[in-house]
Structures are given as C-alpha cells and as structure tokens.
Design an enzyme around this catalytic site. Structure first.
Site, PDB file in Angstrom:
ATOM      1  N   GLU A  63     -10.861  -4.793  -1.975  1.00 36.56           N
ATOM      2  CA  GLU A  63     -10.601  -6.058  -2.647  1.00 36.56           C
ATOM      3  C   GLU A  63     -10.917  -5.943  -4.139  1.00 36.56           C
ATOM      4  O   GLU A  63     -11.753  -5.128  -4.534  1.00 36.56           O
ATOM      5  CB  GLU A  63     -11.505  -7.144  -2.043  1.00 36.56           C
ATOM      6  CG  GLU A  63     -11.374  -7.302  -0.541  1.00 36.56           C
ATOM      7  CD  GLU A  63     -10.100  -8.024  -0.146  1.00 36.56           C
ATOM      8  OE1 GLU A  63      -9.297  -8.380  -1.024  1.00 36.56           O
ATOM      9  OE2 GLU A  63      -9.913  -8.223   1.073  1.00 36.56           O
ATOM     10  N   ASP A  80      -7.896   1.203   7.933  1.00 39.75           N
ATOM     11  CA  ASP A  80      -8.962   0.214   8.090  1.00 39.75           C
ATOM     12  C   ASP A  80      -9.017  -0.372   9.495  1.00 39.75           C
ATOM     13  O   ASP A  80      -8.106  -0.172  10.304  1.00 39.75           O
ATOM     14  CB  ASP A  80      -8.818  -0.903   7.039  1.00 39.75           C
ATOM     15  CG  ASP A  80      -7.373  -1.367   6.859  1.00 39.75           C
ATOM     16  OD1 ASP A  80      -6.540  -1.085   7.740  1.00 39.75           O
ATOM     17  OD2 ASP A  80      -7.089  -2.014   5.841  1.00 39.75           O
TER      18      ASP A  80
HETATM   19  C1  F6R Z   1      -3.443  -2.983   6.454  1.00 43.05           C
HETATM   20  C2  F6R Z   1      -3.980  -3.047   5.111  1.00 43.05           C
HETATM   21  C3  F6R Z   1      -3.665  -4.140   4.143  1.00 43.05           C
HETATM   22  C4  F6R Z   1      -2.203  -4.572   4.147  1.00 43.05           C
HETATM   23  C5  F6R Z   1      -1.955  -5.669   3.113  1.00 43.05           C
HETATM   24  C6  F6R Z   1      -0.520  -6.175   3.164  1.00 43.05           C
HETATM   25  O1  F6R Z   1      -3.922  -1.838   7.129  1.00 43.05           O
HETATM   26  O2  F6R Z   1      -4.727  -2.182   4.796  1.00 43.05           O
HETATM   27  O3  F6R Z   1      -4.033  -3.730   2.851  1.00 43.05           O
HETATM   28  O4  F6R Z   1      -1.395  -3.468   3.875  1.00 43.05           O
HETATM   29  O5  F6R Z   1      -2.822  -6.746   3.336  1.00 43.05           O
HETATM   30  O6  F6R Z   1      -0.298  -6.785   4.390  1.00 43.05           O
HETATM   31  P1  F6R Z   1       1.138  -7.288   4.852  1.00 43.05           P
HETATM   32  O7  F6R Z   1       1.964  -6.074   5.092  1.00 43.05           O
HETATM   33  O8  F6R Z   1       0.886  -8.042   6.129  1.00 43.05           O
HETATM   34  O9  F6R Z   1       1.678  -8.143   3.745  1.00 43.05           O
END
Ligand code: F6R
Length: 241
Positions: free
Chosen positions: A142, A67
């Site tokens: 989401e 993304d």
């Molecule tokens: C990042 C992504 C998100 C994160 C998720 C967890 O490319 O696609 O889905 O993997 O928000 O984020 P962290 O690792 O910061 O808890």
C-alpha cells in the site's frame, strides 16, 4: 517499458495468457509469479483453454502467488489459495506441491515471511503477473512513506478493505491483515506483466507509469525495472498517448 493497448478484454486476456504459455513452452520448469483479483480471471480462463487444447503443460512449472489474507485458510472461499485452485490450479496439470502462496494461517507470521523469501531466493520468478490497485498498490504493498523490500505482513488500509468487501458477506469479515511479497521481491522477477482494465484505473495507470517514482504510488517503482510489459484495455489506457 512496453505498453500495449487492446480494444477488447478478450484480446488482452489472450495476449497475457500467451506470454505465460510461451514462457513455459520455452522453459518447462519456469517459475511463474501469479496474482488474484478480478483482472487475472480471464487470463487464467484462457490459459486453461489452451491447456485443454494440449498447447502447454505445467508439470514442471512452479508458481508463487503475490499475497494471501491472514486468518483465513485455503478452504475459505475468500482465500487466495481457494481462488487459485478454483480459477487455475485444479484445471491444469501442475503438481500441488509446486504451487506456493504465503500461509495466512501460520502461527508465526515473521517466520512465514522468511520462509517465503527463502523459497523465492532459491527459485527466482521468470514472469510475474500483476494487477493494479486504485491507490497504486501492487500485491498488498500500500502507499506509504516507506515500502518493505521482502515478503511481510501488512495491515490493510480501509480503502483496500472496502474495495475487497464486495467479495465478503459483510465488511466485518474482510481480514485486517495480509502477507504480501514486497516491492523488492516483485522487482526481482525477470519479466513483469502488469495487466490493467477499466476506466476507473485510467488515472492511476497514468500516474504509475508516467508520474514521479514514489512510495506513495507503489506501482511507480515498476518504472525502475528493465523488463515490464503493460497490458491495458482501451479504458484503462485512455489517459496515455
Ligand atoms: C492480487 C493483488 C492486488 C490486485 C489489485 C487489483 O493478488 O495483489 O494487488 O492485483 O488489487 O485488483 P483487481 O484486479 O481486482 O482490480
């Protein structure tokens, strides 16, 4: 689904890094699906460490990121392109043209999502790294009544913008839109590695991995994939037997 729990963050990072390194050592032109966020940073550090020890080369590998934010370019230190260069690409030998992220600055977002899907179709992902959002999101997919299969532009939920606001100087600067691979694109990867850490994710880990398969927890769709490896630290895995 294989679930592995680790006592320390370092062990999780080293294990995940080794999965990607082994993939590239076995298949030098492997296609790697990559993620951003806080979870992969230690994994990328470990990959860089192994690269510096001459244990792996990425000269023939290709990467696709999940993304990117809409409206901020790669020179913006909050963009995922900037993050990938900072944490991984600038430290290893992968040629820049072989690294791909959705272009959040594209004039025509629809065209950009079609372009990204066409590239993914031509070069299917061998191993996809995923983190897990507190609401069960993967990529920027989401919770919703419907989920898009392919790459698409998405309006970010307020809770996701708030969770990401810590990286921006003010809430106003957090983009409202992003481009993300769809759950369908993610599930096309041959192997998926879901890495999760922290007590605050324990509940959603349990829900996603053992609860009903539902679009209101996008990560629960991973239960339908034949080769998912889940890497958890002790805290994230504490609600699973
Ligand atoms: C990042 C992504 C998100 C994160 C998720 C967890 O490319 O696609 O889905 O993997 O928000 O984020 P962290 O690792 O910061 O808890």
């Amino acid at each position: 689904m294989e679930i592995i729990k680790f006592d320390t963050q370092q062990e999780l990072d080293a294990y995940a890094a080794e999965l990607f390194i082994n993939t590239v050592n076995e298949k030098p032109n492997a296609v790697l699906g990559l993620a951003t966020g806080s979870t992969p940073i230690g994994i990328y550090d470990k990959i860089v460490e192994r690269f510096n020890e001459n244990k792996v080369s990425f000269k023939e590998a290709t990467t696709f990121n999940l993304d990117e934010y809409v409206g901020i370019g790669p020179e913006n230190d909050q963009s995922y392109a900037y993050y990938m260069n900072k944490h991984l690409f600038s430290h290893i030998d992968i040629p820049a043209p072989q690294t791909h992220l959705p272009n959040g600055m594209a004039d025509d977002l629809q065209e950009e999502t079609t372009r990204y899907d066409a590239m993914l179709a031509a070069q299917p992902v061998d191993v996809q790294l995923l983190g897990l959002g507190h609401n069960g999101h993967i990529g920027f997919n989401e919770p919703d009544v419907n989920l898009s299969g392919g790459t698409h532009a998405v309006k970010l939920k307020e809770e996701t913008r708030e969770a990401n606001a810590r990286f921006f100087s003010s809430m106003d600067e957090v983009p409202n839109y992003a481009i993300t691979m769809g759950v369908g694109s993610i599930l096309k990867a041959n192997t998926i590695v879901l890495a999760v850490r922290g007590a605050d994710k324990a509940e959603i880990v349990k829900e996603a991995l053992t609860g009903p398969i539902t679009t209101s927890v996008p990560a629960s769709l991973l239960q339908t994939h034949a080769r998912v490896i889940v890497l958890l630290d002790r805290e994230a895995g504490r609600m699973l037997d």
